[in-house]
Design a protein around this motif. Structure first.
Motif, PDB file in Angstrom:
ATOM      1  N   LEU A   1     -10.784  -1.088   0.099  1.00  0.00           N
ATOM      2  CA  LEU A   1     -10.626   0.425  -0.461  1.00  0.00           C
ATOM      3  C   LEU A   1      -9.752   1.177   0.076  1.00  0.00           C
ATOM      4  O   LEU A   1      -9.065   0.667   1.147  1.00  0.00           O
ATOM      5  N   HIS A   2      -9.278   2.537  -0.234  1.00  0.00           N
ATOM      6  CA  HIS A   2      -8.248   3.113   0.236  1.00  0.00           C
ATOM      7  C   HIS A   2      -8.395   3.883   1.654  1.00  0.00           C
ATOM      8  O   HIS A   2      -7.735   3.357   2.380  1.00  0.00           O
ATOM      9  N   HIS A   3      -9.511   4.395   1.762  1.00  0.00           N
ATOM     10  CA  HIS A   3      -9.884   4.899   2.938  1.00  0.00           C
ATOM     11  C   HIS A   3     -10.673   4.176   4.025  1.00  0.00           C
ATOM     12  O   HIS A   3     -11.345   3.601   3.725  1.00  0.00           O
TER      13      HIS A   3
ATOM     14  N   SER B   1       0.853  -1.108   0.009  1.00  0.00           N
ATOM     15  CA  SER B   1       0.033  -0.060  -0.105  1.00  0.00           C
ATOM     16  C   SER B   1       0.810   1.164   0.087  1.00  0.00           C
ATOM     17  O   SER B   1       2.057   1.229   0.390  1.00  0.00           O
ATOM     18  N   ASP B   2       0.215   2.217  -0.389  1.00  0.00           N
ATOM     19  CA  ASP B   2       0.742   3.628  -0.537  1.00  0.00           C
ATOM     20  C   ASP B   2       2.310   3.572  -0.993  1.00  0.00           C
ATOM     21  O   ASP B   2       2.953   4.002   0.101  1.00  0.00           O
ATOM     22  N   LEU B   3       2.465   3.524  -2.057  1.00  0.00           N
ATOM     23  CA  LEU B   3       3.882   3.536  -2.643  1.00  0.00           C
ATOM     24  C   LEU B   3       4.596   4.873  -2.903  1.00  0.00           C
ATOM     25  O   LEU B   3       5.511   4.990  -2.758  1.00  0.00           O
ATOM     26  N   HIS B   4       3.372   5.742  -3.343  1.00  0.00           N
ATOM     27  CA  HIS B   4       3.779   7.274  -3.487  1.00  0.00           C
ATOM     28  C   HIS B   4       4.821   7.723  -4.355  1.00  0.00           C
ATOM     29  O   HIS B   4       6.179   8.305  -4.095  1.00  0.00           O
ATOM     30  N   ILE B   5       4.743   6.755  -5.605  1.00  0.00           N
ATOM     31  CA  ILE B   5       5.739   6.770  -6.715  1.00  0.00           C
ATOM     32  C   ILE B   5       5.954   8.283  -7.137  1.00  0.00           C
ATOM     33  O   ILE B   5       5.112   8.954  -7.017  1.00  0.00           O
TER      34      ILE B   5
ATOM     35  N   GLY C   1      -6.024   1.063   2.999  1.00  0.00           N
ATOM     36  CA  GLY C   1      -4.423   1.622   3.044  1.00  0.00           C
ATOM     37  C   GLY C   1      -4.452   3.181   3.667  1.00  0.00           C
ATOM     38  O   GLY C   1      -5.320   3.181   4.778  1.00  0.00           O
ATOM     39  N   HIS C   2      -4.084   4.015   3.056  1.00  0.00           N
ATOM     40  CA  HIS C   2      -4.121   5.475   3.528  1.00  0.00           C
ATOM     41  C   HIS C   2      -3.556   5.909   4.655  1.00  0.00           C
ATOM     42  O   HIS C   2      -2.773   7.050   4.900  1.00  0.00           O
ATOM     43  N   VAL C   3      -3.652   5.052   5.921  1.00  0.00           N
ATOM     44  CA  VAL C   3      -3.056   5.483   7.138  1.00  0.00           C
ATOM     45  C   VAL C   3      -1.377   5.266   7.387  1.00  0.00           C
ATOM     46  O   VAL C   3      -0.924   5.619   8.409  1.00  0.00           O
ATOM     47  N   HIS C   4      -0.920   4.451   6.377  1.00  0.00           N
ATOM     48  CA  HIS C   4       0.444   3.994   6.484  1.00  0.00           C
ATOM     49  C   HIS C   4       0.859   3.671   7.840  1.00  0.00           C
ATOM     50  O   HIS C   4       2.011   3.507   8.509  1.00  0.00           O
ATOM     51  N   ARG C   5       0.085   2.675   8.367  1.00  0.00           N
ATOM     52  CA  ARG C   5       0.437   1.924   9.667  1.00  0.00           C
ATOM     53  C   ARG C   5      -0.563   0.757   9.532  1.00  0.00           C
ATOM     54  O   ARG C   5      -1.583   0.697   9.132  1.00  0.00           O
TER      55      ARG C   5
ATOM     56  N   GLY D   1      -4.027   1.581  -3.047  1.00  0.00           N
ATOM     57  CA  GLY D   1      -4.223   3.286  -3.208  1.00  0.00           C
ATOM     58  C   GLY D   1      -2.840   3.838  -2.976  1.00  0.00           C
ATOM     59  O   GLY D   1      -1.979   3.222  -2.423  1.00  0.00           O
ATOM     60  N   ASP D   2      -2.916   5.298  -3.468  1.00  0.00           N
ATOM     61  CA  ASP D   2      -1.653   6.236  -3.454  1.00  0.00           C
ATOM     62  C   ASP D   2      -0.623   5.337  -4.023  1.00  0.00           C
ATOM     63  O   ASP D   2       0.431   5.386  -3.483  1.00  0.00           O
ATOM     64  N   LEU D   3      -1.035   4.923  -5.269  1.00  0.00           N
ATOM     65  CA  LEU D   3       0.192   4.214  -6.042  1.00  0.00           C
ATOM     66  C   LEU D   3       1.171   5.311  -6.142  1.00  0.00           C
ATOM     67  O   LEU D   3       2.444   4.978  -6.350  1.00  0.00           O
TER      68      LEU D   3
HETATM   69 FE   LIG Z   1      -0.820   7.355   1.366  1.00  0.00          FE
END
Ligand SMILES: [Fe+2]
Ligand SMILES: [Fe+2]
Length: 272
Positions: free
Chosen positions: A153-155, A7-11, A192-196, A49-51
């Motif tokens: 889902l992301h959120h 999750s949340d790769l933030h490329i 995903g989204h919370v990065h934890r 999400g947050d690819l």
């Molecule tokens: Fe994120």
């Protein structure tokens, strides 16, 4: 069957750091390496999400070249940092836009069904469970009444205690929970989204957020906690379905740690 949830790769574009600090492209590459050295390999990869960090074409192109190294099916959904148009243009083989312009999808994985929901509100950080997505979920659940279901889902639809992330969670969460609670075959709600990594009882099932494979949101439960992140060890989740169709979830570290060391000492060391 094993499903790896990253999750949340933030490329970012080549040479750019996320927030001027996090070298997210290299971290995503390490995550791909970690998936490829697993034995047994995961059967599927889910990305919640947050690819990308900014939804740029260059960012999606970098991610696409990374994902091409994975031999197993990859399932993706958008996060608030993504842009549906650019994501779909680059990943037509991974995702589809429905008649409402959303990326709601159903994937039959054989032993279970994966329902991917699009919770993105363009231009906003929080998520939504709108009427179209609600209708899509109801229809997908009605079509798979006796199958184990994973809803992704992301959120997250639950508060975590990390206040600045709770402020941008899924809106309309109680409506989503009412739908989830009416279907006992939903084994997980995966976000995903919370990065934890955080778990919670939700609608009679387990809802959980995945850690990021890049930067982690600072663990800070003060009500006035500022938005901040750390470079704690990144990880991902591995959801394993056993013969009873029970799902057991592991958190897997991406970087190698010292070891492994045997619990049984060699005889020559026992004398010391
Ligand atoms: Fe994120
Ligand atoms: Fe996000």
């Amino acid at each position: 069957m094993r499903i790896a949830q990253i999750s949340d790769l933030h490329i970012r574009p080549a040479g750019h750091l996320a927030y001027g600090v996090a070298e997210t492209n290299g971290m995503a590459e390490r995550a791909i390496h970690a998936l490829l050295r697993m034995d047994p390999l995961p059967d599927h990869v889910l990305i919640t999400g947050d690819l990308t960090d900014c939804g740029l074409e260059e960012e999606y192109a970098i991610l696409k070249s990374l994902l091409k190294r994975l031999p197993m099916p990859v399932h993706i959904l958008p996060g608030n940092h993504d842009r549906r148009g650019g994501m779909h243009a680059m990943f037509t083989e991974y995702c589809a836009l429905d008649a409402h312009g959303r990326m709601n999808q159903v994937k039959d994985l054989g032993v279970c069904v994966l329902i991917l929901l699009d919770s993105v509100v363009e231009g906003a950080s929080h998520g939504a469970f709108d009427a179209e997505t609600s209708a899509f979920l109801e229809q997908a659940l009605a079509a798979h009444r006796n199958r184990p279901i994973l809803v992704a889902l992301h959120h997250p639809p639950f508060t975590t205690g990390i206040s600045h992330m709770d402020a941008i969670m899924l809106q309309d969460a109680s409506r989503f929970e009412a739908t989830v609670s009416a279907h006992r075959n939903i084994e997980r709600v995966l976000c995903g989204h919370v990065h934890r990594p955080i778990q919670c009882r939700f609608g009679g099932t387990i809802a959980q957020t995945a850690p990021s494979v890049a930067h982690q949101v600072l663990f800070d439960l003060r009500v006035d906690a500022p938005g901040a992140f750390t470079l704690e060890a990144p990880s991902f989740l591995l959801h394993c379905l056993d013969a009873q169709q029970r799902i057991v979830t592991h958190q897997v570290q991406i970087d190698r740690a010292p070891g492994p060391f045997p619990f049984v000492l060699p005889a020559e060391l026992l004398s010391h």
